[in-house]
Design an enzyme around this catalytic site. Structure first.
Site, mmCIF file in Angstrom:
data_model
loop_
_atom_site.group_PDB
_atom_site.id
_atom_site.type_symbol
_atom_site.label_atom_id
_atom_site.label_comp_id
_atom_site.label_asym_id
_atom_site.label_seq_id
_atom_site.Cartn_x
_atom_site.Cartn_y
_atom_site.Cartn_z
ATOM 1 N N ASP A 1 1.136 -0.868 0.214
ATOM 2 C CA ASP A 1 0.306 0.682 -0.017
ATOM 3 C C ASP A 1 0.704 1.086 0.165
ATOM 4 O O ASP A 1 2.177 1.628 0.538
ATOM 5 C CB ASP A 1 -0.938 -0.047 1.270
ATOM 6 C CG ASP A 1 -2.274 1.315 0.974
ATOM 7 O OD1 ASP A 1 -2.150 1.587 -0.139
ATOM 8 O OD2 ASP A 1 -2.844 1.562 1.579
ATOM 9 N N ASP B 1 -2.958 2.253 -5.967
ATOM 10 C CA ASP B 1 -2.011 2.400 -5.310
ATOM 11 C C ASP B 1 -1.948 1.131 -4.050
ATOM 12 O O ASP B 1 -1.111 0.968 -3.130
ATOM 13 C CB ASP B 1 -1.672 3.846 -4.422
ATOM 14 C CG ASP B 1 -2.901 3.788 -3.742
ATOM 15 O OD1 ASP B 1 -3.917 3.156 -3.999
ATOM 16 O OD2 ASP B 1 -3.096 3.741 -2.216
ATOM 17 N N GLU B 2 -2.545 0.339 -4.514
ATOM 18 C CA GLU B 2 -2.329 -1.291 -3.581
ATOM 19 C C GLU B 2 -2.205 -2.201 -4.135
ATOM 20 O O GLU B 2 -2.900 -2.846 -5.240
ATOM 21 C CB GLU B 2 -3.698 -0.902 -3.136
ATOM 22 C CG GLU B 2 -4.326 -1.898 -1.850
ATOM 23 C CD GLU B 2 -5.784 -1.815 -0.927
ATOM 24 O OE1 GLU B 2 -5.473 -2.182 -0.198
ATOM 25 O OE2 GLU B 2 -5.837 -1.042 -1.552
#
Length: 475
Positions: free
Chosen positions: A11, A105-106
Site C-alpha cells: 500500500d 496504489d495497492e
C-alpha cells in the site's frame, strides 16, 4: 491459510499527496490535500502532515479547509498518478506472476507462486528489497504487509504505515485479531458494525465467541458464516492475477444544481463520450447503458437500457443515455450525473439499426455544422472539453453564447511551462491572473511569478518524472 507468510500486500503511503510533494519541493513536509476543490468537492488523499489536523479521505473539502486552512489544495492529476502506478506494478510483476491490483496504489502479490519465498526470512527479504526498489524507481514510499492470508497481510501493511514492513507469522492470527474492533474485518462497514454493537459485539473476539449460528441469525447465512471464519483468522482467498471488469462508468458532481434541461442533456452526452473513451481504452464493448441521476434532495435514480449486442459506438451510447434521461424528472435540480456501460465483452456486435441511426445522426450534425459555419454547438464544446482535460492543463471557458473561448482556467497543482522561466506548476488563479511556482522535482524550492491567464508564453505541460535519470558520458 498458509504455513508461511508468502502473501504480500503493498500500500503506497498517502499516494496522491505524496506524489505531489515529490513533484513540488516547496510542498515537502507541509500539509497537502488532493481532491475536488469546488463547494461539493471531497478529499481524495491527504498527506500525513494534513492528517494531523484531522483531514482524511472522503471528507468534504469545505470541512478540510476549516480544519487545515493553510494546507496546499490541489486538483488531482490522474494520468500522472497512473504512470507512477504502472512503474510500481511492473516491479510487483517481477516478483510473481500472481499480482492482484486493488487500485492505483495497492496490490496483493503471491510470493510463493514467484518462487522467491517459502518462509518468513525469505519473505521479509523480498519485502524489504521491494521497498528499496520502489523508492529508487518512483521516489515514493510504500508500506508492506506479509502474512499467510490476504486479510492478515492487508492488516499488516496498515500497521506498517508509513514507510514500513510488518510480518505476521501464521498461527498468531487469532491472538492478533481478538482485541481489535470488528471494523477491522473485511465487509464490516458502519451499518454492520452498529448492528453488531447493538448485539453486544464490539471486538473480533466477541464474534469468535458468539459462534456461527448467532452471526448467521444476525447477518444472514453468507455474511454471518464468512465473518465467523474471519474472526478466527481464517481466510483462504487466493491472489487473483486478473480481475474481469464488470462495468465502465464516469460521473460528475456539479458545484451548483443544474436546472436547465438542455444543459443537463449536454452534460449527459459529454459523460457518454468520456465513458466510451474509457471503454475503448480497456478493450471492451458493452450491452447495457446505465444513467445515474442524483437530484437536489440527494435521492439517486438509476435507469438502464440493454441493447441487442455489445457496442463501443459513442453515438449509440450517447443516444441511449439521452433516451434514459427523458424518463427522469429533473425539474427540482440535479447535483450529479453519471453514465456507465455494463455487460462487457471483448468484441463488438454490429447492430445495423444502430449503425444506420448513427450515420444519420452524423449526417445531421455535419449539415448543421455546415449551415452554421462550423460554429461551436454542444458537440464541439464536448470535444474541446475532453481534449483540454486529457492535456491536464488550462481549460478554455466558453462564452454564454457557446462561441469562442474567452479565458483559460488553470487548475491548482497542474504542470505548466513558460518560454523564459521553464517548468513550474499552478499555485492558483483568478481575476485574470495565474500564479506559478517554478521548480522541478530535483530542484530547490522555486520562485513564484504571476502572469495574465492568456500569456502566450505560458502553456500546459506534461508532468516531469519524480526521479531524474542522469545521462552518463559515453552512454
Amino acid at each position: 491459510m498458509r504455513a508461511a507468510p508468502t502473501i504480500l500486500h503493498l500500500d503506497m503511503d498517502a499516494f496522491f499527496a505524496a506524489a505531489e510533494q515529490a513533484a513540488k519541493p516547496s510542498l515537502r513536509g507541509k500539509p497537502v490535500v488532493v481532491g475536488g476543490l469546488g463547494p461539493r468537492g471531497v478529499v481524495a488523499t491527504a498527506s500525513y502532515e494534513a492528517r494531523r489536523f484531522g483531514v482524511h479521505s472522503a471528507m468534504p473539502m469545505g470541512q478540510a479547509r476549516r480544519l487545515a486552512p493553510n494546507a496546499a489544495y490541489l486538483v488531482p492529476r490522474f494520468a500522472f498518478y497512473r504512470s507512477i502506478s504502472e512503474q510500481v506494478m511492473e516491479l510487483l510483476g517481477r516478483l510473481s506472476p500472481l499480482v492482484e491490483p486493488l487500485s492505483l496504489d495497492e496490490a496483493f502479490v503471491d510470493l510463493e507462486a514467484g518462487g522467491l519465498a517459502d518462509d518468513g526470512a525469505s519473505a521479509r527479504a523480498v519485502g524489504e528489497r521491494l521497498r528499496v526498489d520502489i523508492l529508487a524507481t518512483t521516489g515514493l514510499t510504500g508500506s508492506v504487509g506479509l502474512a499467510g492470508s490476504k486479510m492478515i497481510a492487508k492488516i499488516a501493511s496498515e500497521e506498517a504505515k508509513p514507510d514500513g514492513l510488518v510480518l505476521i507469522e501464521p498461527g498468531t492470527e487469532r491472538e492478533l485479531l481478538g482485541p481489535r474492533s470488528v471494523r477491522i474485518l473485511p465487509g464490516v462497514g458502519p451499518a454492520t458494525g452498529e448492528h453488531l454493537r447493538r448485539a453486544g459485539m464490539t471486538t473480533v473476539s466477541d464474534l469468535a465467541e458468539a459462534g456461527e449460528d448467532e452471526l448467521v441469525r444476525l447477518l444472514g447465512r453468507a455474511h454471518g458464516a464468512s465473518l465467523h471464519l474471519m474472526a478466527q483468522g481464517y481466510d483462504d482467498r487466493p491472489v487473483v492475477a486478473e480481475r474481469d471488469a464488470k462495468s465502465v462508468s464516469v460521473e460528475d458532481t456539479f458545484d451548483v444544481d443544474l436546472h436547465d434541461r438542455v444543459r443537463i442533456r449536454t452534460e449527459v452526452e459529454r459523460l457518454a463520450e468520456r465513458c466510451v473513451a474509457r471503454l475503448r481504452a480497456s478493450g471492451h464493448s458493452g450491452r447495457t447503458i446505465v444513467l445515474k441521476v442524483r437530484r437536489y434532495d440527494f435521492s439517486t435514480l438509476t435507469r438502464s437500457e440493454t441493447l441487442r449486442g455489445p457496442t463501443d459506438d459513442p453515438v449509440v451510447v450517447r443516444e441511449a443515455a439521452g433516451r434514459l434521461l427523458e424518463a427522469v424528472d429533473t425539474t427540482g435540480g440535479v447535483r450529479l450525473l453519471g453514465v456507465g456501460v455494463s455487460g462487457l465483452a471483448d468484441y463488438t456486435q454490429e447492430d445495423l439499426f444502430a449503425q444506420a441511426e448513427a450515420e444519420g445522426e452524423r449526417e445531421r450534425l455535419g449539415a448543421s455544422a455546415a449551415a452554421s459555419g462550423g460554429g461551436g454547438g454542444a458537440g464541439a464544446v464536448g470535444s474541446a472539453s475532453v481534449s483540454a482535460e486529457s492535456a491536464g492543463g488550462a481549460v478554455p471557458e466558453e462564452s454564454a453564447s457557446g462561441g469562442a473561448a474567452v479565458e483559460r482556467r488553470w487548475a491548482p497543482g497542474h504542470d505548466v511551462r513558460h518560454a523564459v522561466h521553464g517548468a513550474g506548476w499552478v499555485q492558483g488563479s483568478g481575476v485574470g491572473r495565474v500564479t506559478v511556482r517554478f521548480e522541478e522535482p530535483w530542484s530547490a524550492p522555486g520562485r513564484v511569478r504571476t502572469f495574465s491567464v492568456d500569456d502566450p508564453e505560458l502553456e500546459p505541460s506534461e508532468p516531469l518524472p519524480l526521479v531524474r535519470r542522469e545521462c552518463r558520458a559515453g552512454a
